[in-house]
Design an enzyme around this catalytic site. Structure first.
Site, PDB file in Angstrom:
ATOM      1  N   SER A   1       1.272   9.023  -0.435  1.00 20.74           N
ATOM      2  CA  SER A   1       0.455   8.225   0.479  1.00 20.74           C
ATOM      3  C   SER A   1       1.208   7.159   1.261  1.00 20.74           C
ATOM      4  O   SER A   1       0.683   6.614   2.226  1.00 20.74           O
ATOM      5  CB  SER A   1      -0.696   7.563  -0.285  1.00 20.74           C
ATOM      6  OG  SER A   1      -1.632   8.532  -0.692  1.00 20.74           O
TER       7      SER A   1
ATOM      8  N   SER B   1      -2.585   8.385   2.163  1.00 22.17           N
ATOM      9  CA  SER B   1      -3.773   7.587   2.382  1.00 22.17           C
ATOM     10  C   SER B   1      -3.502   6.234   3.043  1.00 22.17           C
ATOM     11  O   SER B   1      -4.438   5.497   3.341  1.00 22.17           O
ATOM     12  CB  SER B   1      -4.485   7.372   1.038  1.00 22.17           C
ATOM     13  OG  SER B   1      -3.655   6.668   0.136  1.00 22.17           O
TER      14      SER B   1
ATOM     15  N   LYS C   1      -3.667  -2.683   2.562  1.00 26.49           N
ATOM     16  CA  LYS C   1      -4.440  -1.440   2.481  1.00 26.49           C
ATOM     17  C   LYS C   1      -5.794  -1.698   1.819  1.00 26.49           C
ATOM     18  O   LYS C   1      -5.889  -2.458   0.852  1.00 26.49           O
ATOM     19  CB  LYS C   1      -3.630  -0.414   1.690  1.00 26.49           C
ATOM     20  CG  LYS C   1      -4.214   0.989   1.647  1.00 26.49           C
ATOM     21  CD  LYS C   1      -3.238   1.915   0.940  1.00 26.49           C
ATOM     22  CE  LYS C   1      -3.762   3.329   0.787  1.00 26.49           C
ATOM     23  NZ  LYS C   1      -2.783   4.210   0.112  1.00 26.49           N
TER      24      LYS C   1
END
Length: 474
Positions: free
Chosen positions: A180, A156, A81
């Site tokens: 997330s 996210s 990520k």
């Protein structure tokens, strides 16, 4: 060697077996991924930064070790990520402030994964600083949901979820403060797990005991998820909160066949509106635990302070981590981030103390709840995937929200009480969009959680619904 399409569709566990047997090499897999990304990522924008040269160099070094001695992942490629540093690779955090930032050193999480046989080949897209459960930013643009490219992938960890759902990854790294790992898993029809605090070591930033956010695994099914959790887990002296590896692997626990005896299901955890279709789909899935002999009852712990508590503690986190950016680069921050930082800077010691006390009280009540129930089930998101142009969910079931994160209460309430939680695909809306079931265990109860999730995954028959090719709007 199997065809590219067969490899794209294979499970991560199967790919690791092929790597250990020598049927495929890490270099073969990187070629497969590069081809698949070229084919589909232009439609969804999940992996905007790629580092295949670095990945091939690392793979060649790894291949000098004997097969079977290359770590748990054995050379399996994995995306990281874009909030997490990878040495020598563009790491933007989704912010124009870091548009050209290339860190010299990787986060210890990345170092640990690479020492365990992971090969980093890409960074997955994320909203600016991970703020907001819709993956868009001013650096790379929006990530689109592959089930309907007019829809949000949530966030996210949206880029990671989409990469998995479209066959651009077998496993993926993500992180979770307010859902997330769970929100994008729900929206994209894959699995994402928020582990217990300390289960996955990472480099501390800004605060040694900063623990609202944790790092965790994402995958297409529970066994693959457990495999990556095994590869991510372990203590490290640089992370004082990190936990030692357990005697039995999480993959073995997932495969153990252990059955929960008593299940609680709640459509709303007593704190939030929920779309009626989402509630109906998750309830139907939860009730199917009865087929395994479990008692399923409607119940939830008392989480009434969750909204106030999370608002304060999240704002405090933004203040300590990003106040300097507000002072020096305000014009480059998105409005939601500015609001969060300013909310944090306005806090009094009394407000912070009250929020910490609320968190303790809710955690105590939740621990007591888990003396009666083995697992708690609820929707992972309160709505189905929404239009990608909407920055966030402004209302649900006739109730308007006060801010851009309040719609996430059903997941951030679980964050506050320190429980491991995952999102398991459990069905589809009438329009064909995925819905995730949030499954929660007591703190440090990942083994029980994974065993229960694998059992329900088998009952529901959802395994193998991904990867898919991106689908245009209907």
């Amino acid at each position: 060697m199997a065809s590219n399409q067969e490899l794209v569709r294979a499970t991560a566990c199967a790919i690791v077996d092929k790597l250990n047997s020598g049927e495929v090499s890490p270099l073969d897999l990187l070629d497969v991924l590069e081809s698949r990304i070229a084919e589909v990522d232009g439609l969804v924008n999940a992996l905007p930064t790629r580092c295949f040269d670095r990945a091939r160099s690392h793979a060649k070094t790894l291949m000098k070790q004997p097969k079977g001695e290359r770590g748990l992942l054995a050379g399996l490629p994995i995306p990281i990520k874009d909030l997490t540093s990878v040495a020598g690779v563009l790491t933007t955090q989704g912010s124009p402030i870091y548009r050209n930032h290339i860190p010299d050193r990787s986060d210890l999480l990345v170092e640990h994964l690479e020492s365990n046989g992971g090969v980093v080949y890409a960074k997955s897209n994320t909203p600016e600083f991970g703020a907001g459960a819709n993956t868009f930013n001013e650096v790379f643009g929006a990530t689109r949901n592959p089930w309907d490219t007019s829809r949000s992938a949530a966030g996210s960890s949206g880029g990671a979820a989409v990469a998995l759902a479209t066959g651009m990854a077998w496993l993926a790294h993500g992180s979770d403060m307010g859902g997330s790992l769970r929100n994008p898993a729900s929206f994209c029809g894959i699995v994402g797990l928020r582990p217990s605090i300390g289960r996955v070591a990472h480099t501390p930033n800004f605060k040694i005991d900063r623990n609202l956010g944790v790092q965790g695994p994402m995958a297409r099914n529970i066994e693959d998820l457990a495999l990556l959790l095994d590869a991510m887990s372990g203590e490290h002296p640089a992370d004082p909160l990190s936990l030692p590896v357990l005697p039995t692997s999480f993959l073995a626990e997932a495969r153990s066949g252990k059955r929960p005896k008593r299940i609680a299901y709640s459509p709303d955890l007593g704190i939030t509106p929920v779309d009626p279709e989402v509630a109906a789909i998750t309830r139907k899935a939860a009730l199917r635990f009865a087929e395994a002999g479990a008692i399923v009852e409607e119940a939830h712990p008392d989480l009434r302070e969750a909204h106030e508590c999370f608002h304060v503690l999240r704002a405090f986190d933004f203040a300590i981590s990003k106040a300097e950016l507000l002072r020096s680069k305000r014009d480059l921050l998105k409005p939601e981030v500015i609001w969060n930082i300013e909310e944090g800077l306005k806090l009094t010691v009394e407000q912070i103390a009250r929020a910490e006390a609320q968190r303790i009280a809710m955690t105590v009540r939740t621990l007591e709840f888990f003396k009666t129930y083995d697992l708690l089930l609820a929707p992972a998101t309160i709505v189905a995937p929404f239009p990608v142009e909407n920055r966030y969910v402004a209302e649900c079931a006739g109730q308007k929200f006060d801010n851009y994160v309040e719609w996430l209460g059903i997941v951030y309430a679980i964050t506050l009480v320190c429980c491991p939680a995952l999102s398991l695909p459990c069905g589809f809306t009438a329009s064909g969009l995925p819905v995730g079931l949030q499954m929660v265990a007591a703190p440090r109860g990942e083994a029980q959680l994974l065993a229960g999730a694998k059992l329900l995954e088998d009952i529901l028959g959802v395994r193998g619904t991904t990867p898919i090719d991106p689908r245009p709007p209907k």
